[in-house]
Design a protein around this motif. Structure first.
Motif, PDB file in Angstrom:
ATOM      1  N   VAL A 233      47.892  47.842  43.570  1.00 33.23           N
ATOM      2  CA  VAL A 233      46.099  48.513  43.064  1.00 33.23           C
ATOM      3  C   VAL A 233      45.908  48.600  42.298  1.00 33.23           C
ATOM      4  N   ILE A 234      47.221  48.856  41.199  1.00 32.73           N
ATOM      5  CA  ILE A 234      46.825  48.406  39.795  1.00 32.73           C
ATOM      6  C   ILE A 234      45.954  47.357  38.992  1.00 32.73           C
ATOM      7  N   GLU A 235      46.139  46.092  39.969  1.00 30.63           N
ATOM      8  CA  GLU A 235      45.455  44.514  39.009  1.00 30.63           C
ATOM      9  C   GLU A 235      44.420  44.669  40.337  1.00 30.63           C
ATOM     10  N   ILE A 236      43.824  45.732  41.065  1.00 28.74           N
ATOM     11  CA  ILE A 236      42.724  45.464  41.923  1.00 28.74           C
ATOM     12  C   ILE A 236      41.342  46.264  40.927  1.00 28.74           C
ATOM     13  N   ALA A 237      42.509  47.298  40.650  1.00 29.52           N
ATOM     14  CA  ALA A 237      41.212  48.435  39.722  1.00 29.52           C
ATOM     15  C   ALA A 237      40.845  47.244  37.989  1.00 29.52           C
ATOM     16  N   ALA A 238      41.853  47.125  37.205  1.00 27.28           N
ATOM     17  CA  ALA A 238      41.977  45.493  36.372  1.00 27.28           C
ATOM     18  C   ALA A 238      41.453  44.794  36.532  1.00 27.28           C
ATOM     19  N   GLY A 239      40.867  44.143  37.713  1.00 25.73           N
ATOM     20  CA  GLY A 239      40.064  43.225  38.390  1.00 25.73           C
ATOM     21  C   GLY A 239      38.448  43.873  38.369  1.00 25.73           C
ATOM     22  N   ALA A 240      37.971  45.017  38.975  1.00 26.30           N
ATOM     23  CA  ALA A 240      36.682  45.669  38.886  1.00 26.30           C
ATOM     24  C   ALA A 240      36.855  45.784  37.801  1.00 26.30           C
ATOM     25  N   ALA A 241      37.034  46.268  36.264  1.00 21.96           N
ATOM     26  CA  ALA A 241      36.813  46.856  35.384  1.00 21.96           C
ATOM     27  C   ALA A 241      36.374  45.072  34.182  1.00 21.96           C
ATOM     28  N   MET A 242      37.195  44.412  34.609  1.00 27.11           N
ATOM     29  CA  MET A 242      36.681  43.271  33.795  1.00 27.11           C
ATOM     30  C   MET A 242      35.341  42.749  33.085  1.00 27.11           C
ATOM     31  N   PRO A 243      34.275  42.708  35.125  1.00 25.87           N
ATOM     32  CA  PRO A 243      33.457  41.609  35.023  1.00 25.87           C
ATOM     33  C   PRO A 243      32.051  42.679  33.697  1.00 25.87           C
ATOM     34  N   PHE A 244      32.563  44.115  34.169  1.00 27.29           N
ATOM     35  CA  PHE A 244      31.262  44.731  32.922  1.00 27.29           C
ATOM     36  C   PHE A 244      32.028  44.750  31.443  1.00 27.29           C
ATOM     37  N   TRP A 245      32.938  43.693  30.780  1.00 24.67           N
ATOM     38  CA  TRP A 245      33.542  42.947  29.828  1.00 24.67           C
ATOM     39  C   TRP A 245      32.538  41.974  29.724  1.00 24.67           C
ATOM     40  N   ASN A 246      33.358  41.511  30.467  1.00 25.01           N
ATOM     41  CA  ASN A 246      32.484  39.397  30.691  1.00 25.01           C
ATOM     42  C   ASN A 246      31.305  39.334  30.915  1.00 25.01           C
ATOM     43  N   VAL A 247      30.289  40.121  32.311  1.00 22.55           N
ATOM     44  CA  VAL A 247      29.234  39.694  32.053  1.00 22.55           C
ATOM     45  C   VAL A 247      28.331  40.498  30.953  1.00 22.55           C
ATOM     46  N   TYR A 248      28.747  41.283  30.613  1.00 24.18           N
ATOM     47  CA  TYR A 248      27.936  42.071  29.815  1.00 24.18           C
ATOM     48  C   TYR A 248      28.014  41.300  28.737  1.00 24.18           C
ATOM     49  N   SER A 249      29.031  40.600  28.112  1.00 22.31           N
ATOM     50  CA  SER A 249      29.497  39.901  26.705  1.00 22.31           C
ATOM     51  C   SER A 249      28.606  39.075  26.990  1.00 22.31           C
ATOM     52  N   THR A 250      28.744  38.020  27.740  1.00 21.05           N
ATOM     53  CA  THR A 250      27.919  36.651  27.584  1.00 21.05           C
ATOM     54  C   THR A 250      26.435  37.084  28.055  1.00 21.05           C
ATOM     55  N   THR A 251      25.711  38.308  28.364  1.00 20.89           N
ATOM     56  CA  THR A 251      24.488  38.020  28.280  1.00 20.89           C
ATOM     57  C   THR A 251      24.404  38.546  26.924  1.00 20.89           C
ATOM     58  N   LEU A 252      25.378  39.220  26.118  1.00 17.48           N
ATOM     59  CA  LEU A 252      24.832  39.737  24.501  1.00 17.48           C
ATOM     60  C   LEU A 252      24.359  38.395  24.072  1.00 17.48           C
ATOM     61  N   TYR A 253      25.460  37.164  25.118  1.00 20.13           N
ATOM     62  CA  TYR A 253      25.316  35.531  23.682  1.00 20.13           C
ATOM     63  C   TYR A 253      23.705  35.372  23.895  1.00 20.13           C
ATOM     64  N   GLN A 254      23.592  35.310  25.074  1.00 17.08           N
ATOM     65  CA  GLN A 254      22.702  34.774  25.633  1.00 17.08           C
ATOM     66  C   GLN A 254      21.550  35.367  24.808  1.00 17.08           C
ATOM     67  N   ARG A 255      21.713  36.303  25.038  1.00 15.23           N
ATOM     68  CA  ARG A 255      20.104  36.940  24.132  1.00 15.23           C
ATOM     69  C   ARG A 255      20.071  36.925  22.990  1.00 15.23           C
ATOM     70  N   LEU A 256      21.209  36.477  21.853  1.00 13.60           N
ATOM     71  CA  LEU A 256      21.328  36.702  20.397  1.00 13.60           C
ATOM     72  C   LEU A 256      21.334  35.956  20.414  1.00 13.60           C
ATOM     73  N   VAL A 257      21.427  34.828  20.369  1.00 11.83           N
ATOM     74  CA  VAL A 257      21.445  32.912  19.841  1.00 11.83           C
ATOM     75  C   VAL A 257      20.903  32.070  20.381  1.00 11.83           C
ATOM     76  N   PRO A 258      19.715  31.869  19.691  1.00  9.19           N
ATOM     77  CA  PRO A 258      19.081  30.545  19.905  1.00  9.19           C
ATOM     78  C   PRO A 258      19.285  29.677  20.447  1.00  9.19           C
ATOM     79  N   GLN A 259      19.162  29.379  21.834  1.00 10.59           N
ATOM     80  CA  GLN A 259      18.969  28.510  22.495  1.00 10.59           C
ATOM     81  C   GLN A 259      19.594  26.952  22.329  1.00 10.59           C
ATOM     82  N   SER A 260      19.538  26.402  21.621  1.00 12.56           N
ATOM     83  CA  SER A 260      19.924  25.347  20.144  1.00 12.56           C
ATOM     84  C   SER A 260      20.937  24.978  20.229  1.00 12.56           C
ATOM     85  N   ILE A 261      21.874  25.897  19.893  1.00 12.40           N
ATOM     86  CA  ILE A 261      23.363  26.483  19.294  1.00 12.40           C
ATOM     87  C   ILE A 261      24.249  27.025  20.128  1.00 12.40           C
TER      88      ILE A 261
END
Length: 329
Positions: A233-261
């Motif tokens: 149950v603890i691991e399921i809770a950990a897994g459910a929380a992590m996308p809110f870090w990984n997905v938003y973090s990746t999207t932030l990079y994609q928005r702020l950084v020029p595509q050339s680099i």
């Protein structure tokens, strides 16, 4: 991306040749594991996504991809065991090499939008530009430090998962499989939720920090767990929380950084993630041997919760700053 898949396919084919020739030394497996870890696929794929989808769809697409990866990991563990039990080792290696070859071919069907650059530069020069982008956007440097600390804790804990289930919980290999599958199962559910939620940009960083804090709290909970059901149950809770870090973090990079680099910047983030792995493994092994596995989990949880909690308070205080309040995700 194609070069990365070709490298991994070639490594498994070479391993097949050595096995066919009668060489079955463990050093070959170590070498294969090392070579297959040298990959630029993930940074290149993350850099390619903004060229294939609209900006408004980045969060949803990143969530689907991230959840899909975890789904494959969820299915891969029992599938690998079934594959090895049905086929011999050589046939299994052929199957794996063939899978990477199919991936290599499928990548060729991706249609990338042409990009216009002011001038051409070497990959090394762009990599240096990628490191400089962290000076321009301090939030990326802040997130990079958090990634390193979190990766340190994750790798420290993962080294002790098997003895945790076997010795602390008294579980079998099958029960370890159930425990290992719990995180990706929760991650899939969390990815679905992240793709559906509409989050205001003024709260995006707080949600990311909260996700990390929940992740740290699950390590504290594992330190007190004494049954397999509770650990799952603890691991399921950990897994459910992590996308809110990984997905938003990746999207932030994609928005702020020029595509050339963008690919080079993702490579820097990848390095920050993997650089903490050896330190985490050493710490996890030493701490567990000296103080026990549950004490290790408690220490990791305390580190992640302290850092993420401090980050939450800091970003809440600075959320109106232009440095920490960029374009809408």
């Amino acid at each position: 991306m194609r070069g990365s898949e070709a490298l991994r396919a070639a490594v498994y084919l070479l391993l097949l040749l050595f096995f066919t020739a009668g060489f079955h030394e463990a050093a070959l497996l170590y070498a294969a594991a090392f070579l297959t870890s040298i990959t630029a696929y993930d940074p290149a794929a993350a850099a390619l996504i903004p060229k294939l989808v609209q900006k408004e769809e980045l969060v949803k697409v990143n969530a689907r991809i991230s959840g899909g990866v975890q789904l494959m990991r969820f299915l891969a563990l029992p599938s690998a065991g079934l594959l090895v039990s049905v086929l011999n080792d050589k046939s299994s290696l052929i199957f794996v090499a063939g899978a990477f070859s199919v991936s290599f071919i499928m990548i060729g069907f991706l249609i990338e939008k042409p990009a216009e650059f002011e001038n051409k530069a070497s990959w090394i020069k762009k990599f240096r530009e990628g490191t400089h982008i962290y000076r321009k956007h301090k939030i990326l440097l802040f997130l990079g430090i958090l990634v390193s600390i979190t990766s340190f804790g994750v790798f420290a804990a993962q080294t002790m998962y098997i003895p945790f289930v076997a010795e602390v919980l008294g579980g079998s290999s099958f029960e370890y499989g159930l425990f290992a599958a719990s995180f990706p199962l929760g991650y899939i559910a969390g990815s679905f939720a992240a793709s559906r939620m509409k989050v205001k940009d003024t709260f995006i960083y707080q949600i990311m920090m909260l996700a990390l804090f929940i992740g740290g709290s699950t390590y504290l909970a594992l330190g007190a767990a004494d049954t397999l059901a509770a650990a799952m149950v603890i691991e399921i809770a950990a897994g459910a929380a992590m996308p809110f870090w990984n997905v938003y973090s990746t999207t932030l990079y994609q928005r702020l950084v020029p595509q050339s680099i963008l690919g080079q910047v993702f490579s820097v983030r990848f390095l920050l993630t993997k650089a903490a792995a050896p330190l985490g493994i050493v710490y996890g092994t030493a701490c567990a041997a000296q103080f026990g596995i549950q004490s290790l989990f408690l220490s990791i949880g305390a580190i992640i919760c302290t850092v993420s909690g401090g980050g939450f308070l800091f970003l809440t205080f600075r959320r109106r700053s232009t440095v920490f309040n960029p374009k809408r995700l």
